[in-house]
Write an enzyme that holds these catalytic residues in place. Structure first.
Site, PDB file in Angstrom:
ATOM      1  N   ASP A 178      -3.113  -1.165   6.706  1.00 17.14           N
ATOM      2  CA  ASP A 178      -2.126  -1.942   5.913  1.00 17.14           C
ATOM      3  C   ASP A 178      -2.961  -3.137   5.567  1.00 17.14           C
ATOM      4  OD1 ASP A 178      -0.423   0.124   6.207  1.00 17.14           O
ATOM      5  OD2 ASP A 178       1.229  -0.932   6.524  1.00 17.14           O
ATOM      6  N   LYS A 186       0.713  -1.248   0.144  1.00 17.88           N
ATOM      7  CA  LYS A 186       0.028  -0.048  -0.007  1.00 17.88           C
ATOM      8  C   LYS A 186       0.973   1.410   0.010  1.00 17.88           C
ATOM      9  CE  LYS A 186       0.755   2.390   3.826  1.00 17.88           C
ATOM     10  NZ  LYS A 186       1.526   1.678   4.782  1.00 17.88           N
ATOM     11  N   ALA A 198       9.864   0.189   4.100  1.00 20.44           N
ATOM     12  CA  ALA A 198       9.797   1.270   3.474  1.00 20.44           C
ATOM     13  C   ALA A 198       8.546   2.060   3.422  1.00 20.44           C
ATOM     14  CB  ALA A 198      10.090   0.889   1.768  1.00 20.44           C
ATOM     15  N   GLY A 199       7.621   1.493   4.621  1.00 16.16           N
ATOM     16  CA  GLY A 199       6.437   1.867   4.819  1.00 16.16           C
ATOM     17  C   GLY A 199       5.503   1.437   3.534  1.00 16.16           C
ATOM     18  N   LEU A 200       5.827   0.547   2.985  1.00 18.32           N
ATOM     19  CA  LEU A 200       4.721   0.086   1.834  1.00 18.32           C
ATOM     20  C   LEU A 200       3.872  -1.127   1.971  1.00 18.32           C
ATOM     21  CD1 LEU A 200       7.196   0.484  -1.423  1.00 18.32           C
ATOM     22  CD2 LEU A 200       5.503   2.245  -0.318  1.00 18.32           C
ATOM     23  N   GLY A 201       4.013  -1.380   3.268  1.00 15.32           N
ATOM     24  CA  GLY A 201       2.937  -2.524   3.768  1.00 15.32           C
ATOM     25  C   GLY A 201       3.389  -3.749   3.511  1.00 15.32           C
ATOM     26  N   SER A 202       4.830  -4.289   3.524  1.00 13.25           N
ATOM     27  CA  SER A 202       5.324  -5.610   3.169  1.00 13.25           C
ATOM     28  C   SER A 202       4.730  -6.485   4.186  1.00 13.25           C
ATOM     29  CB  SER A 202       6.712  -5.683   2.865  1.00 13.25           C
ATOM     30  OG  SER A 202       7.388  -5.241   4.155  1.00 13.25           O
ATOM     31  N   SER A 203       4.767  -6.153   5.414  1.00 11.41           N
ATOM     32  CA  SER A 203       4.395  -7.194   6.576  1.00 11.41           C
ATOM     33  C   SER A 203       2.992  -7.574   6.220  1.00 11.41           C
ATOM     34  CB  SER A 203       4.725  -6.651   7.880  1.00 11.41           C
ATOM     35  OG  SER A 203       3.924  -5.673   8.300  1.00 11.41           O
TER      36      SER A 203
END
Ligand code: MEV
Length: 344
Positions: A172, A11, A111-116
């Site tokens: 997320d 996200k 990186a704040g892109l919601g990988s988890s």
């Protein structure tokens, strides 16, 4: 047994970062940067988790994992929602077969892109499917799950996020489950149906930042200069609202609105003091090509989002990406507002 491949998106925050901390709305959108989970049932009573992209491999005996899970969910840390589907169904699934997981992703971590969250959504979807807790009633082969099923996936993914992050907002995992746009305000999530997918470049400046630090700086500014900062937050809210209207409208997309809202919000985020020279450099470089960018997330480093109008030639996009990459940044060309969890 049945081999499964499930994927879930990352996200990006389009508008409303920081303002959301002070009661305004944020718009978070799915990316088509996704995490893919390959699951193969095995018969040796082991659960294996292989993440070759980031050099992580773990394995557990199913019985140990079952005990671990029971301890975790009985502790105060995680309160389970009304237990649906029954936890022991998961346990028996693992006891019977064992599972091999392989994860591949084009999402960067941290990186704040919601990988988890993407990982969590893919993981719980695969487990729910393998244990026959969710069937595929939908007519679409890629997004077979609908209403209630997505709610169950999202609920379990939120538990996983709580275990990983402590006190996450739930944005997320919701974006990753449902796709499209999610409006988030005062801890309430609302799914919006996104009528337009936007093409963007996401650039990771790789400058490390502390979200907590950035959030408290903004709070300090608000406290010190409320008559100045409150109108800034109100303006950010108005920007989010205007962009939301544009993206959910069935009329054809007006690129200039997307651009204007992005540059206005970026300027306001600078007023809030969350800019960084590396972010400014990315904005300037893309601006030299006539494109509009804004920081996304906490700022002070992290990622920048650049809007690519539909008519942007691919050659130009690749040119910009190679210039940014030459500066040591990492770039992805991707769509925002696309599908949520999917089955391959
Ligand atoms: C960080 O991704 C978004 C912020 O608004 C912080 C938060 O909402 O918790 C800066």
């Amino acid at each position: 047994g049945e081999h499964l491949v499930v994927s879930a998106p990352g996200k990006v925050i389009l508008h409303g970062e920081h303002a959301v901390v002070h009661g305004k709305r944020a718009l978070a959108c799915s990316l088509n940067l996704r995490t893919y989970l390959h699951v193969t049932p095995s018969t040796d009573g082991m659960v294996r988790m292989n993440l070759p992209d980031i050099n992580i491999y773990r394995e557990w005996k199913v019985e140990d994992l079952t005990r671990l899970f029971a301890n975790k969910t009985q502790s105060e840390e995680v309160s389970l929602p009304p237990v649906y589907p029954p936890v022991d169904r998961f346990n028996s699934l693992c006891e019977i077969i064992g599972l091999d997981f392989m994860v591949s992703s084009n999402l960067p971590t941290s990186a704040g892109l919601g990988s988890s969250a993407a990982f969590a959504v893919a993981l719980v979807s695969s487990l729910l499917k393998l244990s026959n807790q969710i069937s595929d009633p939908g007519t679409q082969s890629f997004n077979p799950w609908t209403g209630d099923h997505l709610e169950v996936i999202n609920g379990w993914a939120f538990i996983a996020e709580k275990i990983i992050h402590g006190n996450p907002s739930g944005v997320d995992n919701s974006v990753s489950t449902y796709g499209g746009i999610v409006k988030y305000q005062n801890k309430a999530l609302e799914r919006l149906s996104c009528k337009h997918e936007l093409s963007v470049i996401i650039t990771n400046t790789k400058v490390p930042r502390s979200t907590k630090h950035m959030v408290s700086n903004v709070a300090d500014k608000l406290k010190q200069y409320p008559t100045v900062i409150n109108p800034v937050l109100d303006a950010v809210e108005a920007i989010s609202q205007r962009c939301q209207d544009e993206l959910t409208s069935t009329e054809s997309l007006d690129d200039s609105v997307i651009r204007d809202m992005m540059s206005a919000n970026h300027a306001l985020l600078c007023v809030l003091g969350v800019n960084h020279p590396a972010i400014e450099k990315v904005c300037r470089m893309t601006h030299d090509h006539g494109l509009t960018s804004k920081l996304t997330g906490a700022g002070g480093g992290g990622c920048v989002i650049t809007f690519l109008p539909a008519e942007t030639p691919e050659e130009k996009t690749q040119d910009i990406i190679s210039q940014l990459t030459n500066q040591g940044y990492e770039c992805w060309k991707t769509l925002v507002g696309g599908p949520g969890v999917g089955l391959h």
